[in-house]
Enzyme design. Structure first.
Site, short mmCIF file in Angstrom:
data_model
loop_
_atom_site.label_atom_id
_atom_site.label_comp_id
_atom_site.label_asym_id
_atom_site.label_seq_id
_atom_site.Cartn_x
_atom_site.Cartn_y
_atom_site.Cartn_z
N GLU A 408 0.80 -1.22 0.00
CA GLU A 408 0.00 0.00 0.00
C GLU A 408 0.85 1.28 0.00
OE1 GLU A 408 -2.92 -0.18 3.11
OE2 GLU A 408 -3.83 -2.00 2.31
N GLU A 492 -4.74 -8.87 1.03
CA GLU A 492 -5.19 -8.38 2.34
C GLU A 492 -6.68 -8.15 2.26
OE1 GLU A 492 -2.56 -5.58 4.25
OE2 GLU A 492 -4.28 -4.57 5.19
#
Length: 837
Positions: A408, A492
């Site tokens: 991310e 995720e």
């Protein structure tokens, strides 16, 4: 001359805070400004005779930030509200005179963080990363036939991540002594290639050899392959000449007939026993455990292990546990992987940093697949060295199936700079390990970012996608339509929030403070429980989803290799949606101790073949007679019928990937659930109203420990009624004592607002449960653990500590699941809504 490995975990002296003597910090400016007074040699903290009498004796792994339990509202709740700082370590040891002429290396598996290391007053080096392993050559500055002192300064005042990270020497330390002709640290690379029928495999061995002699050396490299049963299956030899003070990499191939394959269900390990011989004499040896298996990511079939599709049933985890913080002994890692296996999990993502080697060793032994992740997505020399050391250290682990280039990185992942950075990192990974693919945890809008990467010439091996599914449940399909030849995983997922045993607001603690914009960032599925994070698992952030949604999206699409739930266990920090006094996250499928939350059984029902019927909540609602209680069941049955005190409340069909639920007016007594498959009764579960707290019980899945200063017994503590049923509202304070050759190293209870000291021998129960960790010494004998609480009958548990030579197969057991008949020293039964181990 044999290789020697000394365990250096014992007998460190520790000083909390910095030391303001200018000659201690060779890396700092004053070292050079005042160089006329500071000379190399026996000075500073790392000198023999330095007065450390006021320092405390500690054993590593050691987390000094956790140990002092200094909570402060001024520290961000995302970091667990624990005050960080600086710590000094000092260890004295003697080397025999005959060690002179050998090569000596001091190896650290991890120090958090920015550490400086000295030996005998000589500065060895500075290591910035808190997560990567490192080592220093101490051959020149060691004292042979006399005393030595190593000193370590750890500066944990800065963060690397956005979660609790601890501080100090929180992983193992060892001293390795070798011949001057030797295999260096991480000096072997073992790969295998199976034929199509899996009846034979070619094992390729690359061995790095160092020659620290002052002359050229002729030697033999001998590699012996040993199978999982301890039998020699083949031997290869290579003769070579290596120049003085040079390095040489030699390649050998060996064919193994009828190989015993490594898999998640049968994690068989071979060993490559490497020897260096001079004139027929073995001068060094090096053992490399490895597995023979094939891995591949296929755009149509997902992940293939040994040629067969295996859906990745994964979790993301931080290394953090009750009682010990970041300083997990190997046995605690083993316990946590066993818990995940019991749930049906088969994959683990090391979020978001390189793991300790002890974790990967547990995954190898138990059959847990791993995404191994770097901390920083960068191409500075520091960052590339971190990636390089990670891959060289971990590439022989059969459990590792992917290298993750990061997570991310919103500032760069959809820009040209991100393309350049990740492309270079992936090229380096392929160079160091051509057998594994790379991934990256991308969040945001996957499709346009992937298209941007492709347009700019970057093709990620396996696309890792974090979240976004709640906003667009067709995102996987859209990716496949646009990129049909590329593999993907849910790297995720879910981020479901829940609290073990909490089903309605409690008033025993101060009101929790919501984090800024929490209401805008959370979806509250049930208005009846708005304002709390309940055990029903209805609460999740806007980027997340409920388990049913996240699993359904991956399970129904064969081309999606699997998913990784955030997270396997609760951990310190990231307390969203709350601020202080909350100090733990609530994302875990299990709580901070590894006690199962209700949601554990949703995954177990979907991820295992064994019959599962878990009904919740508990049935102790005195004073709420007639109030309607939401009763849910997590199960893999076709149908479930619920009864209250023998009266049927109706049979429900279990929806695909979902769960049945009933609204039941409360009355004391017994809830009974019966699960049917194909019309046949398969499993029955009862929940009963308890009669009040009466006594304590202690449970352990292991009663034999190894007397090695390292092994840990993890004991479940239960507050039960006279019939042995867990009392769900019990919050008694329990005091522990231990007799015998061992020590208590920590306690916990999973309460996300508990700020009790982890190192004190006492703990309040949380919803009837807490945990205590018992560590052995090097003495054999009985460990007698006692638990007491006013008004309750005490409990006692006896563990046995045995010498290593008597403990073959004892330290690690294949499963920690407890059926009623398996539990020793226990009266009672395991109730469906206990949430216990």
């Amino acid at each position: 001359m044999a290789r020697e490995i000394w365990n250096m975990n014992l007998d460190w002296k520790f000083h909390e805070g910095d030391i303001a003597e200018r000659n201690f910090n060779a890396i700092h400016q004053e070292r050079y400004i005042n160089s006329q007074w500071i000379k190399s040699g026996n000075n500073g903290v790392a000198k023999w005779g330095y007065d450390d009498t006021a320092w405390r004796l500690v054993q590593v792994p050691h987390d000094f930030v956790l140990e002092r339990s200094a909570y402060s509202e001024a520290v961000p709740a995302s970091h667990g509200s624990l005050v960080k700082g600086i710590g000094w370590y000092r260890k004295s040891f003697e080397l025999p005179a005959e060690d002179e002429g050998k090569c000596l290396r001091l190896e650290f598996d991890g120090v958090f963080r920015d550490c400086s290391v000295w030996l005998n007053g000589h500065f060895l080096g500075r290591h910035l990363s808190g997560y990567t392993s490192f080592s220093y050559d101490i051959t020149d500055v060691a004292c042979y036939g006399g005393p030595n002192v190593v000193a370590v300064r750890a500066d944990a005042t800065e963060f690397e991540g956005w979660w609790y990270e601890g501080g100090g020497i929180y992983r193992d330390v060892r001293l390795v002594k070798t011949h001057r002709l030797h295999v260096p640290q991480w000096g072997t690379c073992v790969t295998s290639e199976l034929n199509e029928t899996h009846t034979s495999a070619v094992v390729t061995l690359e061995t790095e050899v160092h020659n620290d002699e002052l002359h050229d050396v002729t030697f033999e490299l001998v590699t012996v392959l040993i199978d999982p049963q301890g039998r020699t299956v083949c031997e290869v030899q290579t003769t070579a000449v290596i120049a003085s003070e040079e390095r040489l990499v030699l390649k050998q191939d060996a064919e193994v007939e009828l190989p015993i394959l490594w898999s998640v269900d049968a994690p068989h390990l071979y060993t490559a026993h490497t020897m260096l011989r001079q004139a027929g004499v073995v001068v060094d040896s090096y053992d490399t455990p490895f597995g023979i298996r094939s891995i591949r990511f296929d755009p149509q079939q997902g992940f293939l292990l040994n040629g067969k599709p295996v859906k990745l049933k994964g979790v993301c985890c931080h290394e953090d546990h009750a009682g010990v913080g970041m300083a997990l002994p190997a046995a605690v890692h083993e316990f946590r992987i066993q818990r995940l296996k019991e749930m049906g999990g088969n994959a683990y993502r090391t979020s978001h940093n390189p793991p300790t080697p002890a974790l990967l060793e547990a995954c190898d032994r138990l059959g847990m697949l791993v995404i191994d992740e770097v901390r920083f997505t960068e191409t500075s020399e520091e960052a590339l060295e971190q990636l390089r050391s990670l891959i060289k250290r971990d590439r022989n682990h059969p459990s590792v199936i992917l290298w993750s280039l990061g997570n991310e990185e919103m500032g760069i992942q959809g820009r040209e700079v991100g393309v350049r950075i990740m492309s270079r990192m992936q090229r380096l990974a392929h160079k160091l390990d051509p057998t594994r693919a790379c991934t990256y945890g991308m969040n945001g809008d996957w499709l346009p970012m992937t298209e941007f990467h492709e347009q700019h010439g970057f093709h990620l091996d396996v696309h890792g996608f974090n979240y976004m599914m709640r906003r667009n449940w067709n995102a996987y399909d859209q990716f496949r339509e646009r990129f049909p030849d590329q593999g993907c995983i849910g790297s995720e997922n879910a981020s479901t929030l829940s609290t073990r045993g909490l089903y309605k607001e409690e008033h025993s603690e101060p009101p929790l403070v919501l984090s800024e914009h929490a209401n805008q960032l959370c979806i509250w599925s049930n208005p009846k429980r708005q304002g709390i994070v309940s055990g029903y698992g209805e609460t999740y952030p806007v980027w997340g989803a409920q388990p049913e949604e996240a699993w359904k999206a991956a399970a129904e699409r064969p081309y999606v290799a699997g998913l990784f739930v955030w997270t396997g266990f609760d951990y310190r920090g990231e307390t969203f949606p709350y601020e202080y006094p909350s100090v733990l996250s609530r994302y875990g499928i299990m709580d901070f101790c590894g006690f199962a939350k209700d949601i554990f059984y949703y995954y177990k029902a979907r991820w295992t073949e064994e019959p599962v019927l878990h009904v919740f909540p508990h049935w102790d609602w005195a004073g709420n007679e007639g109030e309607v209680i939401d009763v849910w069941a997590f199960t893999n049955m076709d149908e479930v019928e619920l009864f209250l005190n023998g009266q049927s409340l109706g049979k429900q069909i279990v929806p695909p990937h979902g769960h049945p639920e009933w609204q039941v007016p409360y009355a004391q007594g017994r809830l009974t659930a019966k699960g049917y498959t194909n019309g046949a009764l398969v499993v029955t579960t009862d929940i009963e109203t308890t009669t009040g707290a009466a006594k304590l019980e202690l449970r352990s899945a292991r009663f034999d420990l190894t007397a090695d200063h390292e092994d840990v017994g993890i004991v479940e503590v239960r507050v039960v009624d006279a019939s042995g049923r867990l009392v769900p509202g019990a919050d008694h304070e329990i005091v522990f004592s231990l007799e015998g050759p061992g020590k208590l190293i920590g306690t916990g209870n999973g309460n996300p607002v508990s700020r009790e000291e982890d190192k004190k021998p006492q703990r309040k129960a949380y919803h009837g449960l807490c945990q205590v960790l018992v560590q052995t010494t090097d003495e054999a004998g009985e460990l007698r653990l006692m638990a007491k609480s006013p008004g309750l009958a005490s409990a006692e548990l006896v563990l046995r500590s045995v010498q290593a030579e008597d403990a073959a197969g004892v330290r690690f057991v294949p499963s920690i699941g407890l059926a009623d008949e398996d539990v020793l020293h226990v009266v009672g039964r395991l109730d469906a809504a206990d949430g216990g181990v």
